[in-house]
Design a protein around this motif. Structure first.
Motif, PDB file in Angstrom:
ATOM      1  N   THR A   1       0.831  -1.208   0.000  1.00  0.00           N
ATOM      2  CA  THR A   1       0.000   0.000   0.000  1.00  0.00           C
ATOM      3  C   THR A   1       0.866   1.258   0.000  1.00  0.00           C
ATOM      4  O   THR A   1       0.585   2.235  -0.718  1.00  0.00           O
ATOM      5  N   VAL A   2       1.948   1.233   0.776  1.00  0.00           N
ATOM      6  CA  VAL A   2       2.863   2.374   0.811  1.00  0.00           C
ATOM      7  C   VAL A   2       3.486   2.602  -0.561  1.00  0.00           C
ATOM      8  O   VAL A   2       3.636   3.759  -1.011  1.00  0.00           O
ATOM      9  N   ARG A   3       3.865   1.532  -1.259  1.00  0.00           N
ATOM     10  CA  ARG A   3       4.438   1.682  -2.603  1.00  0.00           C
ATOM     11  C   ARG A   3       3.461   2.384  -3.540  1.00  0.00           C
ATOM     12  O   ARG A   3       3.852   3.246  -4.338  1.00  0.00           O
ATOM     13  N   LEU A   4       2.193   2.016  -3.452  1.00  0.00           N
ATOM     14  CA  LEU A   4       1.192   2.656  -4.312  1.00  0.00           C
ATOM     15  C   LEU A   4       0.989   4.120  -3.926  1.00  0.00           C
ATOM     16  O   LEU A   4       0.820   4.993  -4.784  1.00  0.00           O
ATOM     17  N   ILE A   5       1.001   4.404  -2.626  1.00  0.00           N
ATOM     18  CA  ILE A   5       0.868   5.791  -2.167  1.00  0.00           C
ATOM     19  C   ILE A   5       2.049   6.621  -2.667  1.00  0.00           C
ATOM     20  O   ILE A   5       1.880   7.742  -3.171  1.00  0.00           O
ATOM     21  N   GLU A   6       3.253   6.057  -2.551  1.00  0.00           N
ATOM     22  CA  GLU A   6       4.446   6.784  -3.000  1.00  0.00           C
ATOM     23  C   GLU A   6       4.465   6.975  -4.516  1.00  0.00           C
ATOM     24  O   GLU A   6       5.146   7.889  -5.020  1.00  0.00           O
ATOM     25  N   ALA A   7       3.719   6.139  -5.248  1.00  0.00           N
ATOM     26  CA  ALA A   7       3.612   6.313  -6.697  1.00  0.00           C
ATOM     27  C   ALA A   7       2.547   7.331  -7.075  1.00  0.00           C
ATOM     28  O   ALA A   7       2.295   7.569  -8.263  1.00  0.00           O
ATOM     29  N   GLY A   8       1.896   7.924  -6.063  1.00  0.00           N
ATOM     30  CA  GLY A   8       0.944   9.005  -6.329  1.00  0.00           C
ATOM     31  C   GLY A   8      -0.510   8.590  -6.267  1.00  0.00           C
ATOM     32  O   GLY A   8      -1.396   9.412  -6.514  1.00  0.00           O
ATOM     33  N   HIS A   9      -0.809   7.353  -5.925  1.00  0.00           N
ATOM     34  CA  HIS A   9      -2.195   6.885  -5.876  1.00  0.00           C
ATOM     35  C   HIS A   9      -2.836   7.236  -4.542  1.00  0.00           C
ATOM     36  O   HIS A   9      -2.187   7.219  -3.486  1.00  0.00           O
ATOM     37  N   ARG A  10      -4.141   7.539  -4.586  1.00  0.00           N
ATOM     38  CA  ARG A  10      -4.892   7.855  -3.374  1.00  0.00           C
ATOM     39  C   ARG A  10      -6.144   6.991  -3.238  1.00  0.00           C
ATOM     40  O   ARG A  10      -6.551   6.686  -2.123  1.00  0.00           O
ATOM     41  N   ARG A  11      -6.767   6.614  -4.313  1.00  0.00           N
ATOM     42  CA  ARG A  11      -7.930   5.715  -4.252  1.00  0.00           C
ATOM     43  C   ARG A  11      -7.416   4.278  -4.424  1.00  0.00           C
ATOM     44  O   ARG A  11      -7.438   3.713  -5.515  1.00  0.00           O
ATOM     45  N   ILE A  12      -6.959   3.719  -3.325  1.00  0.00           N
ATOM     46  CA  ILE A  12      -6.319   2.396  -3.358  1.00  0.00           C
ATOM     47  C   ILE A  12      -7.282   1.366  -2.788  1.00  0.00           C
ATOM     48  O   ILE A  12      -7.768   1.484  -1.655  1.00  0.00           O
ATOM     49  N   GLY A  13      -7.574   0.347  -3.582  1.00  0.00           N
ATOM     50  CA  GLY A  13      -8.475  -0.700  -3.152  1.00  0.00           C
ATOM     51  C   GLY A  13      -7.726  -1.883  -2.557  1.00  0.00           C
ATOM     52  O   GLY A  13      -6.513  -2.031  -2.722  1.00  0.00           O
ATOM     53  N   LEU A  14      -8.480  -2.733  -1.874  1.00  0.00           N
ATOM     54  CA  LEU A  14      -7.918  -3.955  -1.292  1.00  0.00           C
ATOM     55  C   LEU A  14      -8.814  -5.134  -1.624  1.00  0.00           C
ATOM     56  O   LEU A  14     -10.028  -5.099  -1.377  1.00  0.00           O
ATOM     57  N   VAL A  15      -8.223  -6.180  -2.180  1.00  0.00           N
ATOM     58  CA  VAL A  15      -8.885  -7.477  -2.342  1.00  0.00           C
ATOM     59  C   VAL A  15      -8.181  -8.445  -1.406  1.00  0.00           C
ATOM     60  O   VAL A  15      -6.971  -8.656  -1.508  1.00  0.00           O
ATOM     61  N   SER A  16      -8.941  -9.005  -0.465  1.00  0.00           N
ATOM     62  CA  SER A  16      -8.303  -9.879   0.523  1.00  0.00           C
ATOM     63  C   SER A  16      -9.315 -10.884   1.066  1.00  0.00           C
ATOM     64  O   SER A  16     -10.415 -11.052   0.517  1.00  0.00           O
ATOM     65  N   LEU A  17      -8.934 -11.548   2.147  1.00  0.00           N
ATOM     66  CA  LEU A  17      -9.724 -12.628   2.722  1.00  0.00           C
ATOM     67  C   LEU A  17     -10.826 -12.089   3.631  1.00  0.00           C
ATOM     68  O   LEU A  17     -10.842 -10.919   3.987  1.00  0.00           O
ATOM     69  N   ARG A  18     -11.710 -12.973   4.016  1.00  0.00           N
ATOM     70  CA  ARG A  18     -12.900 -12.584   4.773  1.00  0.00           C
ATOM     71  C   ARG A  18     -12.551 -11.807   6.036  1.00  0.00           C
ATOM     72  O   ARG A  18     -11.593 -12.118   6.729  1.00  0.00           O
ATOM     73  N   ALA A  19     -13.389 -10.833   6.345  1.00  0.00           N
ATOM     74  CA  ALA A  19     -13.200 -10.037   7.558  1.00  0.00           C
ATOM     75  C   ALA A  19     -13.289 -10.947   8.779  1.00  0.00           C
ATOM     76  O   ALA A  19     -14.158 -11.813   8.864  1.00  0.00           O
ATOM     77  N   GLY A  20     -12.373 -10.762   9.714  1.00  0.00           N
ATOM     78  CA  GLY A  20     -12.399 -11.551  10.932  1.00  0.00           C
ATOM     79  C   GLY A  20     -11.680 -12.874  10.858  1.00  0.00           C
ATOM     80  O   GLY A  20     -11.489 -13.535  11.884  1.00  0.00           O
ATOM     81  N   SER A  21     -11.256 -13.317   9.651  1.00  0.00           N
ATOM     82  CA  SER A  21     -10.543 -14.584   9.535  1.00  0.00           C
ATOM     83  C   SER A  21      -9.100 -14.406  10.002  1.00  0.00           C
ATOM     84  O   SER A  21      -8.554 -13.303   9.969  1.00  0.00           O
ATOM     85  N   LEU A  22      -8.479 -15.495  10.445  1.00  0.00           N
ATOM     86  CA  LEU A  22      -7.119 -15.408  10.970  1.00  0.00           C
ATOM     87  C   LEU A  22      -6.145 -14.829   9.956  1.00  0.00           C
ATOM     88  O   LEU A  22      -5.233 -14.085  10.310  1.00  0.00           O
ATOM     89  N   SER A  23      -6.321 -15.201   8.687  1.00  0.00           N
ATOM     90  CA  SER A  23      -5.412 -14.690   7.658  1.00  0.00           C
ATOM     91  C   SER A  23      -5.855 -13.332   7.131  1.00  0.00           C
ATOM     92  O   SER A  23      -5.040 -12.570   6.608  1.00  0.00           O
ATOM     93  N   GLY A  24      -7.138 -13.027   7.251  1.00  0.00           N
ATOM     94  CA  GLY A  24      -7.637 -11.762   6.737  1.00  0.00           C
ATOM     95  C   GLY A  24      -7.336 -10.580   7.640  1.00  0.00           C
ATOM     96  O   GLY A  24      -7.054  -9.471   7.171  1.00  0.00           O
ATOM     97  N   ILE A  25      -7.377 -10.782   8.949  1.00  0.00           N
ATOM     98  CA  ILE A  25      -7.185  -9.679   9.906  1.00  0.00           C
ATOM     99  C   ILE A  25      -5.852  -8.961   9.703  1.00  0.00           C
ATOM    100  O   ILE A  25      -5.824  -7.723   9.577  1.00  0.00           O
ATOM    101  N   PRO A  26      -4.706  -9.661   9.692  1.00  0.00           N
ATOM    102  CA  PRO A  26      -3.432  -8.922   9.554  1.00  0.00           C
ATOM    103  C   PRO A  26      -3.301  -8.220   8.209  1.00  0.00           C
ATOM    104  O   PRO A  26      -2.700  -7.137   8.135  1.00  0.00           O
ATOM    105  N   ARG A  27      -3.834  -8.789   7.150  1.00  0.00           N
ATOM    106  CA  ARG A  27      -3.758  -8.132   5.836  1.00  0.00           C
ATOM    107  C   ARG A  27      -4.534  -6.816   5.844  1.00  0.00           C
ATOM    108  O   ARG A  27      -4.048  -5.792   5.347  1.00  0.00           O
ATOM    109  N   PHE A  28      -5.745  -6.846   6.398  1.00  0.00           N
ATOM    110  CA  PHE A  28      -6.541  -5.622   6.456  1.00  0.00           C
ATOM    111  C   PHE A  28      -5.865  -4.568   7.336  1.00  0.00           C
ATOM    112  O   PHE A  28      -5.850  -3.378   7.011  1.00  0.00           O
ATOM    113  N   LEU A  29      -5.265  -5.000   8.446  1.00  0.00           N
ATOM    114  CA  LEU A  29      -4.573  -4.062   9.324  1.00  0.00           C
ATOM    115  C   LEU A  29      -3.407  -3.394   8.605  1.00  0.00           C
ATOM    116  O   LEU A  29      -3.169  -2.190   8.771  1.00  0.00           O
TER     117      LEU A  29
END
Length: 352
Positions: A189-217
């Motif tokens: 996400t930081v790389r995209l911000i440093e490239a000038g992007h501001r509307r940055i989306g996220l595709v990841s795992l289900r909210a609350g799942s063990l693998s999804g929580i750290p990615r969203f954070l």
């Protein structure tokens, strides 16, 4: 009576035993056992007779008997959710290599084989806890915590792989090798911000799942650090398969709040997202900047910047940790290690 030289004229149909070797050599089973184990010296004359008897009878020491004597099975379980995810085959490849070098056989089983993906783990853990294996490498789910604690209490050493569930009071930490998915998504996400992007989306795992929580954070913290407000319309969380990734990615493009960049936070979802890119004939990064995930065997088209998930290394390190636990070299402390994800650049990100 013993027959000198050549194969035995009437070889036994059943598997030869130490008693058979002793009769053939004209000695006692105890002497044969001492010779085979090497625990005590045997006279050269007796050793020569035993060697000949072993050759004539085709005697092969029983691994089962040895393991029973040592209270070992020679087996290590690798417990994964599914068998059709290529990441888990990479875990198995890495673990099996290390375990085989130490004389162990790896047994792979899955806990989510029902069509609806519901939990099957208890039956596996009941079997493992019956002394069928010497240790287990386990890709955990939150609802398995009680079963994991019971398995450990029954004397089976455990190493958790990839992630660690939340532990209630009274349950001690487990040995674990984890992957820094939070750090990888933060950095993407930081790389995209440093490239000038501001509307940055996220595709990841289900909210609350063990693998999804750290990615969203990782995603949320990177936006917060840059002073960018989190827009929930730019977040698509759900199924981690190729199809799930394609559906979530397409949904972000079509929801009326189109992002100018997207982080795709799993390997299979990245593969699905790129199918959408090809189908819609998008030019990356000109039309849309994308950073995804890949593993050791990923072939991506079009090529995009990615973070490489250390699938095989994860299995290797987890197996080494379990072997240390089995050998008693760990000193009793909880063992823990976190693996980073390597950034694999592609074409430069388009500046805005």
């Amino acid at each position: 009576m013993s027959t000198e030289g050549g194969p035995h004229p009437n070889p036994p149909l059943r598997r030869a035993t130490i008693a058979d070797v002793a009769r053939e050599a004209g000695t006692s089973p105890a002497l044969v056992s001492r010779f085979l184990t090497g625990n005590q010296r045997v006279s050269e004359a007796s050793a020569a007779r035993i060697r000949k008897a072993v050759d004539r009878l085709g005697y092969v020491p029983s691994v089962t008997a040895r393991n029973l004597r040592l209270r070992q099975t020679g087996l290590i379980a690798l417990v994964v959710p599914y068998l059709d995810n290529p990441l888990y085959s990479l875990h198995a490849t890495g673990a099996e290599r290390e375990l085989a070098a130490a004389g162990f056989l790896t047994v792979v089983c899955s806990t989510r084989t029902k069509p609806d993906g519901s939990y099957l783990g208890r039956s596996f853990f009941d079997t493992l806890g019956a002394g069928r294996v010497d240790g287990a490498l386990i890709f955990p789910y939150q609802e398995e915590v009680g079963d994991l604690d019971t398995l450990r209490a029954q004397g089976t050493p455990i190493v958790l792989i990839d992630r660690v569930p939340m532990l209630p009071d009274g349950i001690a930490p487990f040995d674990a090798v984890t992957v820094d998915n939070e750090g990888a998504v933060f950095n993407a996400t930081v790389r995209l911000i440093e490239a000038g992007h501001r509307r940055i989306g996220l595709v990841s795992l289900r909210a609350g799942s063990l693998s999804g929580i750290p990615r969203f954070l990782g995603y949320k913290n990177a936006l917060q650090a840059a002073g960018i407000e989190l827009n929930r319309d730019l977040v698509a969380l759900g199924d981690g398969s190729d199809l799930g990734g394609a559906t979530l990615f397409a949904g972000l493009l079509d929801n009326g709040c189109r992002p100018d960049a997207i982080v795709v936070a799993t390997t299979l979802q990245t593969r699905g997202a790129l199918e959408v890119v090809r189908r819609r004939e998008l030019q990356v990064p000109r039309d849309l900047a994308v950073i995804g995930y890949r593993h050791d065997q990923s072939v991506l088209w079009p090529e995009i910047p990615t973070y490489r998930y250390p699938g095989q290394t994860l299995g290797e390190v987890a197996a080494q940790m379990l072997l240390n636990r089995l050998s008693g070299k760990d000193g009793g402390d909880v063992l823990s290690e976190s693996l980073g994800l390597e950034f694999v650049p592609s074409s430069p990100l388009q500046m805005h």
